[in-house]
Write a protein that holds these residues in place. Structure first.
Motif, PDB file in Angstrom:
ATOM      1  N   SER A  90       0.748  -1.169   0.179  1.00  0.00           N
ATOM      2  CA  SER A  90       0.077  -0.134   0.060  1.00  0.00           C
ATOM      3  C   SER A  90       0.813   1.380   0.040  1.00  0.00           C
ATOM      4  CB  SER A  90      -0.880  -0.039   1.337  1.00  0.00           C
ATOM      5  OG  SER A  90      -0.168   0.147   2.332  1.00  0.00           O
ATOM      6  N   GLY A  91       2.172   1.082   0.037  1.00  0.00           N
ATOM      7  CA  GLY A  91       2.783   2.163   0.133  1.00  0.00           C
ATOM      8  C   GLY A  91       3.616   2.767   1.464  1.00  0.00           C
ATOM      9  N   GLU A  92       2.788   2.188   2.490  1.00  0.00           N
ATOM     10  CA  GLU A  92       3.147   2.546   3.996  1.00  0.00           C
ATOM     11  C   GLU A  92       4.519   2.081   4.452  1.00  0.00           C
ATOM     12  OE1 GLU A  92      -0.134   1.515   6.230  1.00  0.00           O
ATOM     13  OE2 GLU A  92      -1.521   2.365   5.033  1.00  0.00           O
ATOM     14  N   SER A  93       5.238   2.525   5.106  1.00  0.00           N
ATOM     15  CA  SER A  93       6.430   2.194   5.750  1.00  0.00           C
ATOM     16  C   SER A  93       6.294   1.442   7.132  1.00  0.00           C
ATOM     17  CB  SER A  93       7.400   3.323   6.044  1.00  0.00           C
ATOM     18  OG  SER A  93       8.733   2.883   6.527  1.00  0.00           O
ATOM     19  N   GLN A  94       7.278   0.204   7.265  1.00  0.00           N
ATOM     20  CA  GLN A  94       7.124  -0.364   8.508  1.00  0.00           C
ATOM     21  C   GLN A  94       8.364  -0.950   8.930  1.00  0.00           C
ATOM     22  OE1 GLN A  94       4.428  -3.966   7.849  1.00  0.00           O
ATOM     23  NE2 GLN A  94       2.858  -2.876   8.960  1.00  0.00           N
ATOM     24  N   LEU A  95       8.721  -0.971  10.071  1.00  0.00           N
ATOM     25  CA  LEU A  95       9.991  -1.487  10.710  1.00  0.00           C
ATOM     26  C   LEU A  95       9.820  -2.997  10.656  1.00  0.00           C
ATOM     27  CD1 LEU A  95      12.645  -0.413  11.622  1.00  0.00           C
ATOM     28  CD2 LEU A  95      11.936  -0.934  14.096  1.00  0.00           C
ATOM     29  N   HIS A  96      10.911  -3.651  10.256  1.00  0.00           N
ATOM     30  CA  HIS A  96      10.819  -5.077  10.013  1.00  0.00           C
ATOM     31  C   HIS A  96      11.930  -5.742  11.056  1.00  0.00           C
ATOM     32  CE1 HIS A  96      10.155  -9.200   8.559  1.00  0.00           C
ATOM     33  NE2 HIS A  96      11.655  -9.168   8.387  1.00  0.00           N
ATOM     34  N   ILE A  97      11.611  -6.646  12.058  1.00  0.00           N
ATOM     35  CA  ILE A  97      12.511  -7.232  12.881  1.00  0.00           C
ATOM     36  C   ILE A  97      12.597  -8.815  12.718  1.00  0.00           C
ATOM     37  CG2 ILE A  97      13.279  -7.826  15.158  1.00  0.00           C
ATOM     38  CD1 ILE A  97      11.444  -5.406  16.021  1.00  0.00           C
ATOM     39  N   ALA A  98      13.612  -9.102  12.036  1.00  0.00           N
ATOM     40  CA  ALA A  98      13.703 -10.676  11.345  1.00  0.00           C
ATOM     41  C   ALA A  98      13.954 -11.496  12.596  1.00  0.00           C
ATOM     42  CB  ALA A  98      14.645 -10.903  10.339  1.00  0.00           C
ATOM     43  N   HIS A  99      13.307 -12.838  12.877  1.00  0.00           N
ATOM     44  CA  HIS A  99      13.719 -13.714  13.770  1.00  0.00           C
ATOM     45  C   HIS A  99      13.609 -13.177  15.204  1.00  0.00           C
ATOM     46  CE1 HIS A  99      14.216 -16.340  10.501  1.00  0.00           C
ATOM     47  NE2 HIS A  99      15.284 -15.497   9.985  1.00  0.00           N
ATOM     48  N   PHE A 100      12.707 -12.666  15.579  1.00  0.00           N
ATOM     49  CA  PHE A 100      12.342 -11.862  17.029  1.00  0.00           C
ATOM     50  C   PHE A 100      13.148 -12.612  18.012  1.00  0.00           C
ATOM     51  CE2 PHE A 100      10.637 -10.057  20.878  1.00  0.00           C
ATOM     52  CZ  PHE A 100      10.712  -8.976  20.713  1.00  0.00           C
ATOM     53  N   GLN A 101      13.920 -11.912  18.794  1.00  0.00           N
ATOM     54  CA  GLN A 101      14.846 -12.391  19.931  1.00  0.00           C
ATOM     55  C   GLN A 101      14.300 -11.703  21.187  1.00  0.00           C
ATOM     56  OE1 GLN A 101      19.063 -12.208  18.823  1.00  0.00           O
ATOM     57  NE2 GLN A 101      18.586 -13.533  17.133  1.00  0.00           N
ATOM     58  N   LEU A 102      14.914 -12.262  22.382  1.00  0.00           N
ATOM     59  CA  LEU A 102      14.703 -11.768  23.830  1.00  0.00           C
ATOM     60  C   LEU A 102      15.304 -10.346  23.414  1.00  0.00           C
ATOM     61  CD1 LEU A 102      14.878 -14.596  26.455  1.00  0.00           C
ATOM     62  CD2 LEU A 102      12.858 -13.018  25.857  1.00  0.00           C
ATOM     63  N   SER A 103      16.504 -10.227  22.992  1.00  0.00           N
ATOM     64  CA  SER A 103      17.423  -9.100  22.978  1.00  0.00           C
ATOM     65  C   SER A 103      16.849  -7.984  22.097  1.00  0.00           C
ATOM     66  CB  SER A 103      18.738  -9.256  22.400  1.00  0.00           C
ATOM     67  OG  SER A 103      18.585  -9.962  21.058  1.00  0.00           O
ATOM     68  N   ASP A 104      15.608  -8.351  21.383  1.00  0.00           N
ATOM     69  CA  ASP A 104      14.930  -7.185  20.760  1.00  0.00           C
ATOM     70  C   ASP A 104      13.914  -6.471  21.364  1.00  0.00           C
ATOM     71  OD1 ASP A 104      16.235  -7.757  18.428  1.00  0.00           O
ATOM     72  OD2 ASP A 104      15.003  -9.454  17.896  1.00  0.00           O
ATOM     73  N   GLU A 105      13.425  -7.074  22.621  1.00  0.00           N
ATOM     74  CA  GLU A 105      12.805  -6.316  23.672  1.00  0.00           C
ATOM     75  C   GLU A 105      13.179  -5.014  23.815  1.00  0.00           C
ATOM     76  OE1 GLU A 105      10.554  -9.495  26.379  1.00  0.00           O
ATOM     77  OE2 GLU A 105      12.441  -9.044  27.120  1.00  0.00           O
ATOM     78  N   GLY A 106      12.377  -4.074  23.858  1.00  0.00           N
ATOM     79  CA  GLY A 106      12.652  -2.665  24.158  1.00  0.00           C
ATOM     80  C   GLY A 106      11.565  -1.588  24.114  1.00  0.00           C
ATOM     81  N   THR A 107      12.152  -0.315  23.845  1.00  0.00           N
ATOM     82  CA  THR A 107      11.176   0.707  23.483  1.00  0.00           C
ATOM     83  C   THR A 107      11.610   1.296  22.004  1.00  0.00           C
ATOM     84  OG1 THR A 107      11.007   1.406  25.777  1.00  0.00           O
ATOM     85  CG2 THR A 107      10.320   2.898  24.358  1.00  0.00           C
ATOM     86  N   TYR A 108      10.733   1.412  21.213  1.00  0.00           N
ATOM     87  CA  TYR A 108      10.837   1.795  20.027  1.00  0.00           C
ATOM     88  C   TYR A 108      10.058   2.972  19.528  1.00  0.00           C
ATOM     89  CZ  TYR A 108      12.779  -2.950  18.829  1.00  0.00           C
ATOM     90  OH  TYR A 108      13.424  -4.091  18.870  1.00  0.00           O
ATOM     91  N   HIS A 109      10.907   4.425  19.507  1.00  0.00           N
ATOM     92  CA  HIS A 109      10.344   5.500  19.112  1.00  0.00           C
ATOM     93  C   HIS A 109      10.146   5.622  17.737  1.00  0.00           C
ATOM     94  CE1 HIS A 109      11.215   6.030  23.517  1.00  0.00           C
ATOM     95  NE2 HIS A 109      10.277   7.027  23.475  1.00  0.00           N
ATOM     96  N   CYS A 110       8.843   6.106  17.028  1.00  0.00           N
ATOM     97  CA  CYS A 110       8.910   6.302  15.679  1.00  0.00           C
ATOM     98  C   CYS A 110       8.580   7.950  15.573  1.00  0.00           C
ATOM     99  CB  CYS A 110       7.863   5.630  15.084  1.00  0.00           C
ATOM    100  SG  CYS A 110       7.673   6.100  13.523  1.00  0.00           S
ATOM    101  N   GLU A 111       9.223   8.701  14.780  1.00  0.00           N
ATOM    102  CA  GLU A 111       9.215  10.115  14.636  1.00  0.00           C
ATOM    103  C   GLU A 111       8.850  10.269  13.109  1.00  0.00           C
ATOM    104  OE1 GLU A 111      12.344  11.991  16.202  1.00  0.00           O
ATOM    105  OE2 GLU A 111      11.988  10.805  18.396  1.00  0.00           O
ATOM    106  N   VAL A 112       7.761  11.032  12.811  1.00  0.00           N
ATOM    107  CA  VAL A 112       7.593  11.461  11.181  1.00  0.00           C
ATOM    108  C   VAL A 112       7.059  12.599  11.026  1.00  0.00           C
ATOM    109  CG1 VAL A 112       5.776  10.468   9.389  1.00  0.00           C
ATOM    110  CG2 VAL A 112       6.585   8.851  11.082  1.00  0.00           C
ATOM    111  N   ALA A 113       7.673  13.140  10.051  1.00  0.00           N
ATOM    112  CA  ALA A 113       7.392  14.630   9.574  1.00  0.00           C
ATOM    113  C   ALA A 113       6.770  14.387   8.364  1.00  0.00           C
ATOM    114  CB  ALA A 113       8.578  15.396   9.368  1.00  0.00           C
TER     115      ALA A 113
END
Length: 291
Positions: A90-113
């Protein structure tokens, strides 16, 4: 090269602090992902025809990285190769995390103009880990217990006992591990006249579609308190005064509740099994002596 990076940083800061046409949106949400699956995080429901730039800032257990892209520019990333930006059909942007691991836990901030304003989103990302369910019989002197454990779950499982007698005395304990998983243990004190038959430990968890159970045969011989599988037996409160009171709310990562009664009046327990919030215990009993 250094000058272009400085100008780009200034552009980011001014874009984030100066809303276009006065529009400045901020949101929060949480996401859960199973270990090993591919995880996708959506930020804003807009296409690159409307977006000026997008910036993800990630904090994972003290490890920080960022990934950013302008509408017609390349992707700049200091994150792992498993963390990438991609466009949906559809043309929208996404953040992709391959093979999710415990080390990927955290806070993800997205900022868009974008063309008509700025958009900020904070996503708390955590893993889903299925617990291991087990049940055993224990004895401690004259006391006998059926003990059900849900070990290593993320988030915590809900555990209970299904029995055929009324007013069971149950103690639920919650222990948090260093990896933020939880061990839930439900102690069921067996009445003296209950020596045969089967009882069931019932558990539910976010990672399961249906509840799961373990059946325990009470005819089995209980290990003694000095066995290799010696547990820490829960302390109980023995109420012996007429009362109708609500016990204090406990920290959900400590012992949740411990109740019993010597009165012949049934003990009524009203509980909220959502261990991620709080647990309330309502005791109604009658006895002849004070605390």
């Amino acid at each position: 090269m250094a000058s272009s990076w400085i100008l780009f940083a200034i552009y980011l800061l001014t874009s984030l602090t100066t809303p276009v046409n006065g529009t400045h949106q901020q949101y929060k949400r949480s996401e859960l992902f199973k270990l090993g699956e591919n995880a996708s995080l959506s930020c804003i429901n807009k296409t690159w025809n409307q977006i000026i730039y997008i910036l993800w800032r990630v904090s994972m257990n003290g490890v920080n990285c960022s990934i950013t892209k302008e509408a017609h520019g390349p992707v700049y990333s200091s994150c792992s190769n498993r963390v990438t930006l991609y466009n949906k059909t559809s043309g929208e942007s996404q953040l992709h995390i391959a093979h999710f691991q415990l080390s990927d836990e955290g806070t993800y901030h997205c900022e868009v103009a974008y063309n008509h304003g700025n958009y900020l989103l904070m996503i708390a990302v955590n893993a889903i880990v299925s617990p291991v369910l087990s049940a055993q019989l224990y004895s401690n002197g004259s006391h006998r217990f059926a003990v059900c454990s849900a070990h290593g779950g993320k988030p915590a499982a809900n555990v209970s006992w299904e029995v055929w007698w009324s007013s069971p005395t149950i103690t639920v304990q919650v222990r948090s591990e260093a990896d933020t998983s939880s061990n839930i243990t439900a102690w069921l004190e067996l009445p003296d006249n209950v020596t045969r038959g089967n009882i069931s430990c019932i558990a539910t968890h976010t990672s399961w579609l249906d509840r799961r159970s373990v059946t325990l045969n009470l005819n089995e011989k209980q290990p003694s308190n000095g066995s290799a599988a010696n547990p820490t037996f829960p302390k109980t409160q023995i109420p012996n005064q007429h009362s109708h009171r609500k016990l204090r709310r406990w920290n959900p990562m400590q012992v949740m509740y411990s109740v019993s009664t010597q009165s012949t009046t049934p003990l009524q327990i009203s509980m909220d099994h959502n261990f991620s919030s709080h647990l309330e215990v309502l005791c109604i009993h009658h006895a002849s002596h004070g605390y």
